[in-house]
Design a protein around this motif. Structure first.
Motif, mmCIF file in Angstrom:
data_model
loop_
_atom_site.group_PDB
_atom_site.id
_atom_site.type_symbol
_atom_site.label_atom_id
_atom_site.label_comp_id
_atom_site.label_asym_id
_atom_site.label_seq_id
_atom_site.Cartn_x
_atom_site.Cartn_y
_atom_site.Cartn_z
ATOM 1 N N PRO A 65 39.408 49.395 45.945
ATOM 2 C CA PRO A 65 40.871 49.371 45.836
ATOM 3 C C PRO A 65 41.436 47.957 45.728
ATOM 4 C CG PRO A 65 40.186 50.977 47.469
ATOM 5 C CD PRO A 65 38.962 50.223 47.078
ATOM 6 N N ARG A 66 40.839 47.015 46.448
ATOM 7 C CA ARG A 66 41.335 45.641 46.364
ATOM 8 C C ARG A 66 41.076 45.059 44.978
ATOM 9 N NH1 ARG A 66 39.619 40.267 49.895
ATOM 10 N NH2 ARG A 66 41.210 38.913 48.999
ATOM 11 N N LEU A 67 39.906 45.362 44.405
ATOM 12 C CA LEU A 67 39.607 44.903 43.054
ATOM 13 C C LEU A 67 40.635 45.442 42.070
ATOM 14 C CD1 LEU A 67 37.751 43.657 40.850
ATOM 15 C CD2 LEU A 67 36.543 45.856 40.822
ATOM 16 N N VAL A 68 40.938 46.718 42.157
ATOM 17 C CA VAL A 68 41.908 47.334 41.246
ATOM 18 C C VAL A 68 43.273 46.673 41.410
ATOM 19 C CG1 VAL A 68 43.166 49.447 40.704
ATOM 20 C CG2 VAL A 68 40.690 49.532 41.096
ATOM 21 N N ARG A 69 43.702 46.435 42.653
ATOM 22 C CA ARG A 69 44.996 45.782 42.889
ATOM 23 C C ARG A 69 45.014 44.382 42.287
ATOM 24 N NH1 ARG A 69 44.494 48.194 48.067
ATOM 25 N NH2 ARG A 69 43.741 46.218 48.931
ATOM 26 N N ALA A 70 43.900 43.646 42.463
ATOM 27 C CA ALA A 70 43.839 42.283 41.942
ATOM 28 C C ALA A 70 43.908 42.273 40.418
ATOM 29 C CB ALA A 70 42.552 41.602 42.415
ATOM 30 N N VAL A 71 43.196 43.195 39.770
ATOM 31 C CA VAL A 71 43.200 43.251 38.307
ATOM 32 C C VAL A 71 44.581 43.670 37.800
ATOM 33 C CG1 VAL A 71 42.266 44.433 36.278
ATOM 34 C CG2 VAL A 71 40.728 43.642 38.087
ATOM 35 N N LYS A 72 45.194 44.648 38.429
ATOM 36 C CA LYS A 72 46.518 45.084 37.991
ATOM 37 C C LYS A 72 47.560 43.979 38.188
ATOM 38 C CE LYS A 72 46.003 50.103 38.312
ATOM 39 N NZ LYS A 72 46.511 51.356 38.902
ATOM 40 N N ALA A 91 29.731 36.295 27.589
ATOM 41 C CA ALA A 91 31.158 36.608 27.600
ATOM 42 C C ALA A 91 31.909 35.767 26.575
ATOM 43 C CB ALA A 91 31.735 36.367 28.995
ATOM 44 N N LEU A 92 31.581 34.483 26.492
ATOM 45 C CA LEU A 92 32.222 33.614 25.499
ATOM 46 C C LEU A 92 31.894 34.070 24.087
ATOM 47 C CD1 LEU A 92 31.574 30.161 27.218
ATOM 48 C CD2 LEU A 92 33.806 31.257 26.898
ATOM 49 N N GLN A 93 30.672 34.568 23.881
ATOM 50 C CA GLN A 93 30.288 35.076 22.572
ATOM 51 C C GLN A 93 31.113 36.296 22.196
ATOM 52 O OE1 GLN A 93 28.268 33.679 20.362
ATOM 53 N NE2 GLN A 93 28.724 35.340 18.902
ATOM 54 N N LEU A 94 31.358 37.186 23.168
ATOM 55 C CA LEU A 94 32.202 38.356 22.904
ATOM 56 C C LEU A 94 33.593 37.929 22.451
ATOM 57 C CD1 LEU A 94 31.435 40.819 25.854
ATOM 58 C CD2 LEU A 94 30.718 41.029 23.479
ATOM 59 N N LEU A 95 34.154 36.950 23.137
ATOM 60 C CA LEU A 95 35.488 36.482 22.780
ATOM 61 C C LEU A 95 35.468 35.822 21.397
ATOM 62 C CD1 LEU A 95 36.620 34.991 26.210
ATOM 63 C CD2 LEU A 95 37.168 37.230 25.248
ATOM 64 N N ALA A 96 34.396 35.075 21.108
ATOM 65 C CA ALA A 96 34.285 34.420 19.802
ATOM 66 C C ALA A 96 34.169 35.439 18.676
ATOM 67 C CB ALA A 96 33.079 33.479 19.795
ATOM 68 N N GLU A 97 33.608 36.613 18.979
ATOM 69 C CA GLU A 97 33.459 37.664 17.968
ATOM 70 C C GLU A 97 34.751 38.444 17.734
ATOM 71 O OE1 GLU A 97 30.277 39.974 19.511
ATOM 72 O OE2 GLU A 97 28.705 38.535 18.936
ATOM 73 N N GLY A 98 35.779 38.130 18.512
ATOM 74 C CA GLY A 98 37.075 38.765 18.284
ATOM 75 C C GLY A 98 37.499 39.793 19.301
ATOM 76 N N HIS A 99 36.638 40.064 20.294
ATOM 77 C CA HIS A 99 37.039 40.977 21.356
ATOM 78 C C HIS A 99 38.132 40.313 22.187
ATOM 79 C CE1 HIS A 99 33.623 43.695 20.634
ATOM 80 N NE2 HIS A 99 32.951 42.586 20.381
ATOM 81 N N ARG A 100 39.184 41.034 22.477
ATOM 82 C CA ARG A 100 40.298 40.474 23.237
ATOM 83 C C ARG A 100 40.425 41.190 24.574
ATOM 84 N NH1 ARG A 100 45.399 40.507 19.338
ATOM 85 N NH2 ARG A 100 44.827 42.715 19.299
ATOM 86 N N VAL A 101 40.439 40.401 25.645
ATOM 87 C CA VAL A 101 40.563 40.972 26.991
ATOM 88 C C VAL A 101 41.700 40.262 27.721
ATOM 89 C CG1 VAL A 101 38.132 41.600 27.111
ATOM 90 C CG2 VAL A 101 38.859 39.369 27.972
ATOM 91 N N LYS A 102 42.313 40.982 28.640
ATOM 92 C CA LYS A 102 43.444 40.423 29.375
ATOM 93 C C LYS A 102 43.025 39.785 30.693
ATOM 94 C CE LYS A 102 46.424 43.927 27.315
ATOM 95 N NZ LYS A 102 47.229 45.156 27.552
ATOM 96 N N VAL A 103 41.975 40.327 31.309
ATOM 97 C CA VAL A 103 41.506 39.822 32.606
ATOM 98 C C VAL A 103 39.986 39.732 32.584
ATOM 99 C CG1 VAL A 103 41.443 40.201 35.103
ATOM 100 C CG2 VAL A 103 43.464 40.912 33.798
ATOM 101 N N ALA A 142 40.471 45.190 25.472
ATOM 102 C CA ALA A 142 40.138 45.818 26.759
ATOM 103 C C ALA A 142 40.985 45.177 27.839
ATOM 104 C CB ALA A 142 38.657 45.664 27.071
ATOM 105 N N ASP A 143 41.228 45.934 28.888
ATOM 106 C CA ASP A 143 41.975 45.386 30.008
ATOM 107 C C ASP A 143 41.164 44.329 30.744
ATOM 108 O OD1 ASP A 143 44.322 47.043 29.780
ATOM 109 O OD2 ASP A 143 43.115 48.710 30.556
ATOM 110 N N ALA A 144 39.866 44.587 30.904
ATOM 111 C CA ALA A 144 39.038 43.684 31.713
ATOM 112 C C ALA A 144 37.665 43.474 31.089
ATOM 113 C CB ALA A 144 38.880 44.228 33.130
ATOM 114 N N LEU A 145 37.135 42.282 31.299
ATOM 115 C CA LEU A 145 35.764 41.938 30.941
ATOM 116 C C LEU A 145 35.033 41.593 32.236
ATOM 117 C CD1 LEU A 145 33.397 41.080 29.107
ATOM 118 C CD2 LEU A 145 34.546 38.868 28.802
#
Length: 264
Positions: free
Chosen positions: A120-127, A47-59, A12-15
């Motif tokens: 819009p600021r959130l979207v700019r920050a994530v991008k 959130a750490l559990q999701l990552l430990a289960e193999g979900h990969r996020v960029k932001v 996913a792009d974001a968590l």
């Protein structure tokens, strides 16, 4: 709130991490409208559990104030992840103080947005964070080839200096070492090695001195030709600050000298 990942690990792009389910839905809606894929979690532990289960996020977009594993502790744990799996971090908060902002940036957060979050600021920050992540991924193969080489040794030396700074602050009054110029140069060099961008505001906050003092020191560093400031192409309201070529050469020479003396 419980997390809502797919049963099978996915990218996913974001968590989005927040114990307020309404806030999570609002943030995800903003990001989804911009074409970004999202996962969610109710606190840092989930959130750490999701990552430990193999979900990969960029932001990761995380609230600062959460039960169980709060935002800063969560960011500290993320900072310990391997380079290739460590996401960029953006904090959101309705009650962030100066100390929170400083610590967030020290932990590598890309931004700190205040609630209610402007969509819009959130979207700019994530991008913007996604672009940093892409640059870091492109640089990863190069970094692997120099493990144990000059670049790797400079990163280790930089880490040692940061550890020394923390230890110094535990034993001496902070105001005895309050001039931020050297700390700014180190922070900008660290960002250069990571392929990350630093805004004038974030560099000023991370310096640990009043912003007016930090801005004066940035002016001095600019006058000496050590740093340069340019408008952010993606957001004209933001100004990016980086080492100039002269500044980079000077810091590189310092680390070369430091490492040579340490080796002898």
């Amino acid at each position: 709130m419980t997390s809502h990942p797919a049963r099978q690990p996915r990218d996913a792009d974001a968590l989005v991490v927040d114990d307020d389910s309404a806030a999570v839905e609002e943030l995800i809606e903003c990001l989804a409208k911009a074409g970004l894929s999202c996962l969610s979690a109710g606190n840092g532990g989930q959130a750490l559990q999701l990552l430990a289960e193999g979900h990969r996020v960029k932001v990761v977009v995380s609230d600062l104030r959460m039960p169980e594993v709060a935002g800063l502790e969560f960011a500290g744990r993320l900072a310990k992840l391997a380079e290739g799996s460590r996401p960029e971090v953006i904090f959101v908060s309705g009650h962030a103080g100066f100390d929170d902002a400083v610590e967030a940036i020290r932990l590598g957060a890309r931004d700190l947005l205040t609630k209610p979050v402007d969509g819009p600021r959130l979207v700019r920050a994530v991008k913007a964070a996604l672009l940093v992540r892409q640059a870091r991924e492109r640089a990863a193969p190069v970094a692997e080839t120099v493990t144990g080489g000059p670049l790797d040794r400079k990163r280790t030396a930089l880490k040692d200096m940061r550890s020394m700074r923390k230890m110094r602050s535990q034993h001496f009054p902070t105001e005895l070492f309050s001039d931020p110029c050297w700390e700014m140069l180190l922070d900008l060099y660290d960002a250069r090695l990571a392929g990350a961008e630093v805004t004038v505001t974030s560099l000023g906050v991370a310096s640990g001195v009043p912003l007016t003092t930090a801005l004066r020191r940035m002016d001095q560093l600019t006058e000496h030709g050590l740093i340069e400031r340019v408008s952010d192409a993606g957001d004209k309201r933001r100004t990016i600050v980086r080492l100039s070529q002269e500044g980079l050469d000077a810091v590189e020479r310092f680390f070369d000298t430091y490492l040579n003396r340490k080796a002898n």
